[in-house]
Design an enzyme around this catalytic site. Structure first.
Site, PDB file in Angstrom:
ATOM      1  N   GLY A  36      19.965   8.777  23.223  1.00 41.98           N
ATOM      2  CA  GLY A  36      18.737   8.626  23.186  1.00 41.98           C
ATOM      3  C   GLY A  36      17.444   9.031  21.980  1.00 41.98           C
ATOM      4  N   HIS A  37      17.559   9.684  22.444  1.00 39.76           N
ATOM      5  CA  HIS A  37      16.786  10.652  21.625  1.00 39.76           C
ATOM      6  C   HIS A  37      16.976  10.499  19.798  1.00 39.76           C
ATOM      7  CE1 HIS A  37      17.167  14.078  24.306  1.00 39.76           C
ATOM      8  NE2 HIS A  37      16.451  13.745  24.450  1.00 39.76           N
TER       9      HIS A  37
END
Ligand code: AMP
Length: 281
Positions: A36-37
């Protein structure tokens, strides 16, 4: 990739880039990075000449009794992931570098916006988020900053802060990255034991069901919320904090899908509080 632990090191590096006419993207994180990051870093690398990621577990956004001390950390892993994704500079300050002992200035939105949704159980959370993001904006002076739609209320609040405070920074929201089975990726998923990990799927199941109803033309937000709530309540390990429909910009509660509408939830799976959401128009 350069690692900076002081504000001055970041300023020196960014000054050099700006002298060369390069654009700078910022990805603020609390570390323990996952795909996600990484998707935010990818978006920044694609869009900007240079990318800065911050890895800082920000104490001012944690309330008493929350997981500040136990929040997962693995800086070596974070450095590896950031390097693999083409990040140019990681800012990893100590708390004392970001907050002097007598720091007394906060950035806070005084409307109801930060009091809705997560603000109900986390009353000081968004004040801490706005303060640290504002400091990161002042330190890094990015052209563009990237945030995940997973934290949809945070994204809306940052956009409001940028407008109200006249930051000349473009805010880009990036889609939620999920595990193969649907669970939204989160550093906090690491708290879940095997049974809780299975139970946590009720969040994404509820999101997908709600999304399908909206896509099929249901405009009654309360009906959609009821379907989502039923799915979560069927899971014995889940306890709802909130499942709500709000205006996508103001975060005010709505009963009908008329404009951009955010369906958001926070659910405890055992002791772990997880969030998920979708938007409908
Ligand atoms: P955090 O480290 O949890 O503070 O998150 C840092 C940034 O990554 C925030 O903008 C989050 O919204 C974003 N983020 C976290 N998880 C995800 C995800 N599963 N998909 C997309 N963005 C995410």
């Amino acid at each position: 990739m350069k690692i900076a632990v002081t504000i001055n090191e970041v300023r020196e590096c960014v000054k050099e880039w700006k002298k060369q006419g390069l654009t700078v993207g910022l990805v603020p994180t609390m570390g323990y990075l996952h795909e996600g990051h990484a998707s935010l870093v990818d978006a920044s690398v694609k869009r900007c000449d240079r990318t800065v990621a911050s890895v800082f577990v920000n104490p001012t956004q944690f309330g008493p009794g929350e997981d500040l001390e136990t929040y997962p950390r693995d800086f070596d892993h974070d450095v590896k992931l950031l390097e693999e994704h083409g990040c140019d500079l990681v800012f990893h300050p100590e708390v004392s570098e970001m907050y002097s002992e007598n720091a007394a200035t906060f950035v806070e939105i005084l409307s109801d916006m930060p009091k809705q949704l997560c603000g109900k159980t986390r009353p000081i959370h968004f004040r801490g988020v706005c303060t640290v993001v504002s400091k990161l904006f002042n330190i890094v002076t990015p052209d563009v900053a990237f945030f995940g739609q997973k934290d949809a209320q945070q994204l809306a609040i940052i956009k409001k802060m940028v407008k109200d405070m006249s930051y000349g920074i473009e805010i880009v929201g990036c889609p939620i990255v999920r595990e193969a089975d649907g669970l939204a990726k989160s550093s906090r998923n690491t708290y879940l034991n095997a049974d809780e990990r299975k139970a946590a799927l009720c969040l994404s199941k509820a999101v997908f069901a709600g999304q399908k109803l909206a896509e099929d033309g249901e405009r009654d937000a309360d009906k959609i919320l009821k379907a989502m709530t039923d799915i979560i309540n069927a899971e014995p390990l889940a306890k709802i904090d909130y499942v709500s429909a709000v205006d996508g910009i103001t975060m005010d509660p709505v009963h009908k899908i008329e404009g951009d509408t955010l369906f958001a939830m926070a659910v405890y799976i055992g002791k772990t509080r997880l969030i998920d959401n979708f938007s409908a128009q």
